[in-house]
Design a protein around this motif. Structure first.
Motif, mmCIF file in Angstrom:
data_model
loop_
_atom_site.group_PDB
_atom_site.id
_atom_site.type_symbol
_atom_site.label_atom_id
_atom_site.label_comp_id
_atom_site.label_asym_id
_atom_site.label_seq_id
_atom_site.Cartn_x
_atom_site.Cartn_y
_atom_site.Cartn_z
ATOM 1 N N LYS A 2 42.725 62.174 16.289
ATOM 2 C CA LYS A 2 41.879 62.248 17.474
ATOM 3 C C LYS A 2 41.012 60.997 17.524
ATOM 4 O O LYS A 2 40.308 60.672 16.577
ATOM 5 C CB LYS A 2 41.005 63.503 17.426
ATOM 6 C CG LYS A 2 40.103 63.648 18.636
ATOM 7 C CD LYS A 2 39.300 64.934 18.571
ATOM 8 C CE LYS A 2 38.365 65.054 19.759
ATOM 9 N NZ LYS A 2 37.584 66.314 19.732
ATOM 10 N N ILE A 3 41.079 60.297 18.646
ATOM 11 C CA ILE A 3 40.285 59.088 18.832
ATOM 12 C C ILE A 3 39.001 59.423 19.574
ATOM 13 O O ILE A 3 37.915 58.949 19.232
ATOM 14 C CB ILE A 3 41.101 58.027 19.584
ATOM 15 C CG1 ILE A 3 42.343 57.640 18.765
ATOM 16 C CG2 ILE A 3 40.254 56.799 19.894
ATOM 17 C CD1 ILE A 3 43.351 56.822 19.525
ATOM 18 N N HIS A 8 44.324 60.820 21.903
ATOM 19 C CA HIS A 8 44.919 60.936 20.582
ATOM 20 C C HIS A 8 45.862 59.763 20.323
ATOM 21 O O HIS A 8 46.509 59.255 21.243
ATOM 22 C CB HIS A 8 45.695 62.242 20.448
ATOM 23 C CG HIS A 8 44.873 63.467 20.697
ATOM 24 N ND1 HIS A 8 44.188 64.121 19.690
ATOM 25 C CD2 HIS A 8 44.602 64.137 21.847
ATOM 26 C CE1 HIS A 8 43.540 65.151 20.201
ATOM 27 N NE2 HIS A 8 43.769 65.181 21.502
ATOM 28 N N GLY A 9 45.931 59.368 19.064
ATOM 29 C CA GLY A 9 46.855 58.324 18.653
ATOM 30 C C GLY A 9 47.784 58.816 17.566
ATOM 31 O O GLY A 9 47.337 59.436 16.595
ATOM 32 N N PHE A 10 49.065 58.581 17.747
ATOM 33 C CA PHE A 10 50.056 58.884 16.719
ATOM 34 C C PHE A 10 50.434 57.538 16.099
ATOM 35 O O PHE A 10 51.341 56.843 16.571
ATOM 36 C CB PHE A 10 51.249 59.616 17.327
ATOM 37 C CG PHE A 10 50.848 60.789 18.191
ATOM 38 C CD1 PHE A 10 49.860 61.677 17.769
ATOM 39 C CD2 PHE A 10 51.428 60.997 19.425
ATOM 40 C CE1 PHE A 10 49.478 62.759 18.557
ATOM 41 C CE2 PHE A 10 51.059 62.074 20.227
ATOM 42 C CZ PHE A 10 50.080 62.953 19.796
ATOM 43 N N TYR A 189 37.541 51.277 23.243
ATOM 44 C CA TYR A 189 38.676 51.518 22.339
ATOM 45 C C TYR A 189 39.805 50.569 22.705
ATOM 46 O O TYR A 189 40.310 50.605 23.832
ATOM 47 C CB TYR A 189 39.175 52.962 22.460
ATOM 48 C CG TYR A 189 38.141 54.008 22.171
ATOM 49 C CD1 TYR A 189 37.781 54.330 20.864
ATOM 50 C CD2 TYR A 189 37.520 54.695 23.218
ATOM 51 C CE1 TYR A 189 36.820 55.292 20.602
ATOM 52 C CE2 TYR A 189 36.557 55.660 22.963
ATOM 53 C CZ TYR A 189 36.217 55.955 21.656
ATOM 54 O OH TYR A 189 35.266 56.905 21.402
ATOM 55 N N LEU A 190 40.196 49.724 21.751
ATOM 56 C CA LEU A 190 41.345 48.836 21.936
ATOM 57 C C LEU A 190 42.515 49.459 21.186
ATOM 58 O O LEU A 190 42.502 49.589 19.954
ATOM 59 C CB LEU A 190 41.043 47.440 21.397
ATOM 60 C CG LEU A 190 42.141 46.395 21.652
ATOM 61 C CD1 LEU A 190 42.284 46.125 23.148
ATOM 62 C CD2 LEU A 190 41.848 45.099 20.912
ATOM 63 N N LEU A 191 43.549 49.842 21.941
ATOM 64 C CA LEU A 191 44.650 50.644 21.429
ATOM 65 C C LEU A 191 45.944 49.845 21.541
ATOM 66 O O LEU A 191 46.542 49.742 22.618
ATOM 67 C CB LEU A 191 44.734 51.955 22.216
ATOM 68 C CG LEU A 191 43.398 52.719 22.259
ATOM 69 C CD1 LEU A 191 43.409 53.789 23.332
ATOM 70 C CD2 LEU A 191 43.086 53.322 20.901
ATOM 71 N N SER A 192 46.343 49.265 20.425
ATOM 72 C CA SER A 192 47.481 48.353 20.394
ATOM 73 C C SER A 192 48.757 49.060 19.965
ATOM 74 O O SER A 192 48.718 50.137 19.354
ATOM 75 C CB SER A 192 47.193 47.197 19.427
ATOM 76 O OG SER A 192 46.040 46.484 19.811
#
Length: 219
Positions: A2-3, A8-10, A189-192
């Motif tokens: 959980k972000i 959410h990030g997998f 949030y930087l989500l790469s």
């Protein structure tokens, strides 16, 4: 992981097998970003089930670009209610170079339901912004979720790094301009597509500055 609430990030952590990070927006609409490789999709199914969802619960699958480690598992959603969206330029790249990219071209499984364009995208009262960010590929896009100040960037920029430009359609000068464009957004949030999540506006800003100061000289 959980972000934030509804985010959410997998995260793919293997050092030996390539796959991308996959992200879930669980809001007014449920959006999955970059499903990854088909053979590794159990990683995503497990993550979805941990938050009480099945793949059939999703409304939209967005791929930031058409490289196989991001798009291949879209085949899994054939016959489900989820729509699939990609930028038209990367769909063209996929059609032209599917074999060279390492995937067998199956028009029916990979054909987008609609093409992404720069600007606002609204699904069931979920408001997103699509940002056209070519350079890693000619049709790379980023997705900005203003409510969370979350920016999904695919392989444009990473923690302490940036995307390759030596693959078909890559362009270093274009990638630099795309990164500068993203740096202007208000991001928490930087989500790469690979590597760590960066949380905190100051950390995100510093990462953009560091990448430009160090990595821009190499592309």
């Amino acid at each position: 992981m959980k972000i934030s609430d509804g985010l959410h990030g997998f995260i793919w952590t293997s050092m030996n097998v390539n796959n991308c990070n996959t992200f879930l927006i669980d809001g007014p609409a449920r959006v999955l970003i970059d499903p990854g490789h088909m053979r590794l999709f159990d990683h995503v199914k497990t993550g979805l089930r941990q938050v009480g969802l099945e793949p059939s619960d999703l409304d939209l699958i967005i791929c930031t670009h058409a490289h196989p480690d991001h798009v291949e598992a879209i085949q899994w959603f054939s016959g489900t209610p989820a729509l699939f969206a990609l930028h038209e330029r990367d769909w063209q790249l996929f059609q032209e170079m599917g074999g060279a990219l390492g995937v067998s071209l199956d028009q029916e499984s990979y054909t987008p339901d609609f093409f992404l364009e720069e600007g606002n995208l609204e699904i069931k009262d979920l408001k997103l912004e699509i940002v056209y960010t070519p350079g890693h590929s000619p049709g790379s896009i980023s997705v900005y979720w203003p409510d969370k100040k979350a920016l999904f960037v695919g392989d444009v920029i990473f923690k302490d790094g940036l995307g390759r430009t030596d693959l078909p359609g890559g362009n270093g000068a274009t990638l630099k301009e795309s990164i500068k464009k993203l740096a202007k957004l208000d991001v928490e949030y930087l989500l790469s597509g690979h590597g760590d999540v960066i949380a905190g506006a100051d950390r995100v800003r510093k990462n953009f500055e560091n990448v430009e100061a160090y990595w821009f000289r190499f592309i």
